[in-house]
Design a protein around this motif. Structure first.
Motif, PDB file in Angstrom:
ATOM      1  N   ILE A 157       0.380  -3.399  56.549  1.00 11.15           N
ATOM      2  CA  ILE A 157       0.783  -1.874  55.684  1.00 11.15           C
ATOM      3  C   ILE A 157       0.167  -1.549  54.084  1.00 11.15           C
ATOM      4  CG2 ILE A 157       2.525  -0.061  56.052  1.00 11.15           C
ATOM      5  CD1 ILE A 157       1.281  -0.474  58.248  1.00 11.15           C
ATOM      6  N   ARG A 158      -0.583  -0.555  53.719  1.00 11.23           N
ATOM      7  CA  ARG A 158      -1.057  -1.042  52.327  1.00 11.23           C
ATOM      8  C   ARG A 158      -0.729   0.364  52.152  1.00 11.23           C
ATOM      9  NH1 ARG A 158      -5.828  -4.282  50.603  1.00 11.23           N
ATOM     10  NH2 ARG A 158      -5.824  -6.389  51.742  1.00 11.23           N
ATOM     11  N   GLY A 159       0.112   0.380  50.670  1.00 14.85           N
ATOM     12  CA  GLY A 159       0.387   2.084  49.971  1.00 14.85           C
ATOM     13  C   GLY A 159       0.640   2.526  48.761  1.00 14.85           C
ATOM     14  N   ASN A 160       0.558   2.993  48.061  1.00 16.97           N
ATOM     15  CA  ASN A 160       0.885   3.056  46.596  1.00 16.97           C
ATOM     16  C   ASN A 160       2.124   3.705  46.685  1.00 16.97           C
ATOM     17  OD1 ASN A 160       0.895   5.970  47.330  1.00 16.97           O
ATOM     18  ND2 ASN A 160      -0.677   6.443  46.044  1.00 16.97           N
ATOM     19  N   VAL A 161       3.053   3.102  46.724  1.00 19.94           N
ATOM     20  CA  VAL A 161       5.243   4.062  46.248  1.00 19.94           C
ATOM     21  C   VAL A 161       5.725   2.113  46.630  1.00 19.94           C
ATOM     22  CG1 VAL A 161       7.237   4.337  46.805  1.00 19.94           C
ATOM     23  CG2 VAL A 161       4.305   5.850  47.427  1.00 19.94           C
ATOM     24  N   ASP A 162       5.557   1.467  45.014  1.00 19.14           N
ATOM     25  CA  ASP A 162       6.172   0.104  45.496  1.00 19.14           C
ATOM     26  C   ASP A 162       7.653   0.317  44.829  1.00 19.14           C
ATOM     27  OD1 ASP A 162       6.438   0.701  42.795  1.00 19.14           O
ATOM     28  OD2 ASP A 162       5.013  -1.326  42.489  1.00 19.14           O
ATOM     29  N   HIS A 172       7.900   5.316  42.636  1.00 18.81           N
ATOM     30  CA  HIS A 172       7.149   4.828  41.164  1.00 18.81           C
ATOM     31  C   HIS A 172       6.128   4.346  42.336  1.00 18.81           C
ATOM     32  CE1 HIS A 172       6.079   1.422  38.938  1.00 18.81           C
ATOM     33  NE2 HIS A 172       5.911   2.983  38.107  1.00 18.81           N
ATOM     34  N   ARG A 173       4.875   5.119  41.390  1.00 18.63           N
ATOM     35  CA  ARG A 173       3.081   4.394  41.915  1.00 18.63           C
ATOM     36  C   ARG A 173       2.971   3.214  42.161  1.00 18.63           C
ATOM     37  NH1 ARG A 173      -0.917   7.516  43.217  1.00 18.63           N
ATOM     38  NH2 ARG A 173       0.552   9.150  43.400  1.00 18.63           N
ATOM     39  N   GLN A 195       6.747   8.159  50.486  1.00 13.58           N
ATOM     40  CA  GLN A 195       5.635   8.225  50.177  1.00 13.58           C
ATOM     41  C   GLN A 195       5.567   9.373  49.057  1.00 13.58           C
ATOM     42  OE1 GLN A 195       3.324   5.836  50.784  1.00 13.58           O
ATOM     43  NE2 GLN A 195       5.380   4.821  51.210  1.00 13.58           N
ATOM     44  N   LEU A 196       4.565   9.745  48.450  1.00 13.07           N
ATOM     45  CA  LEU A 196       4.006  10.436  47.346  1.00 13.07           C
ATOM     46  C   LEU A 196       2.820  10.888  48.038  1.00 13.07           C
ATOM     47  CD1 LEU A 196       3.818   8.257  43.697  1.00 13.07           C
ATOM     48  CD2 LEU A 196       5.342  10.574  44.291  1.00 13.07           C
TER      49      LEU A 196
END
Length: 265
Positions: A157-162, A172-173, A195-196
């Motif tokens: 699973i990959r995303g842009n919120v850490d 937070h991006r 998520q954003l």
């Protein structure tokens, strides 16, 4: 805790007397539940205090068992300033790095329940009543079509919120990358933060050589099911994956509706 706070306040008063200008003396903020705690919340609380000007007041962090009763959690804060209060429950592996409550690379999100508010205290004491909302979603992937011991694939699973920004608790991006391990009955579980956008991706890859079999736009599929990342409490997500010799059939189950996506190999 309340007795300790009052004792410190008495000592402070001795150094900051009524004859002096008390506008520069600190105040006390009583942090407590506004009556709403999302189901499943448990564990210690972490409270962070901050002002707009970090040079004058650094983040403070303390752990408590509960803040249900008014007076259990009392924090020293600057007087005559906007003070931001963030309370988190469920912290385990995540770390406060600067102004970000961050998920370490390669790990899933903690079971985060949070409440956020702002107070302005001009007198000796003020208060902040906060909720604790569910700020993560469990994505459970159930694989069907293969017998136990024969499953050759992994999920990523990959995303842009850490993590979450402080103050305020907004997502937070940053890079999120987590590969869950298979559990009993071919179930994979991944906890993701709020998520954003719809950028979550799911990779299915061969365990023997790491070759990617398929990449799915998981965030878009979830959004099409009507899932709301802005909901007060995030709901968990169930994904069924049927594997055959010719294809993957990925079924996104969103409580009262479902959608089937077939991916040909």
């Amino acid at each position: 805790m309340r007795q300790v706070g009052l004792l410190v306040l008495a000592l402070l008063a001795a150094a900051c007397t009524v004859k002096e200008d008390r506008s520069f003396c600190p105040a006390w903020c009583v942090v407590y539940s506004d009556g709403y705690v999302a189901e499943g919340c448990n564990g210690n609380l972490t409270c962070n205090i901050a002002t707009c000007d970090e040079r004058n007041y650094e983040y403070g962090r303390q752990d408590y068992d509960s803040f249900t009763h008014k007076g259990d959690l009392v924090m020293e804060v600057p007087r005559n300033e906007e003070v931001y209060v963030d309370v988190f429950c469920g912290l385990e592996g995540m770390e406060l790095i600067g102004s970000v409550l961050k998920i370490p690379m390669g790990y899933g999100c903690d079971n985060i329940y949070s409440g956020h508010g702002m107070v302005f205290i001009s007198g000796e004491e003020g208060e902040a009543g906060l909720p604790l909302n569910k700020d993560f979603a469990m994505i459970a992937m159930k694989v069907n079509g293969l017998q136990d011991g024969e499953y050759p694939f992994g999920f990523r699973i990959r995303g842009n919120v850490d993590g979450y920004e402080l103050p305020g608790g907004k997502p937070h991006r940053g890079e999120f990358d987590y590969t869950p391990k298979v559990e009993k009955d071919n179930v994979f579980r991944a906890k993701v933060p709020r998520q954003l956008d719809d950028s979550l991706m799911m990779e299915i890859f061969h365990l023997d050589d790491g070759e990617v079999v398929t990449v799915q736009e998981l965030g878009k599929i979830i959004r099409e099911m009507g899932y709301d990342w802005n909901a007060r409490d995030l709901r968990d997500i169930g994904i069924g994956v049927d594997v055959s010799e010719a294809s993957f059939k990925i079924v996104i189950e969103a409580w009262d509706v479902s959608e089937t996506v077939t991916v040909l190999l």
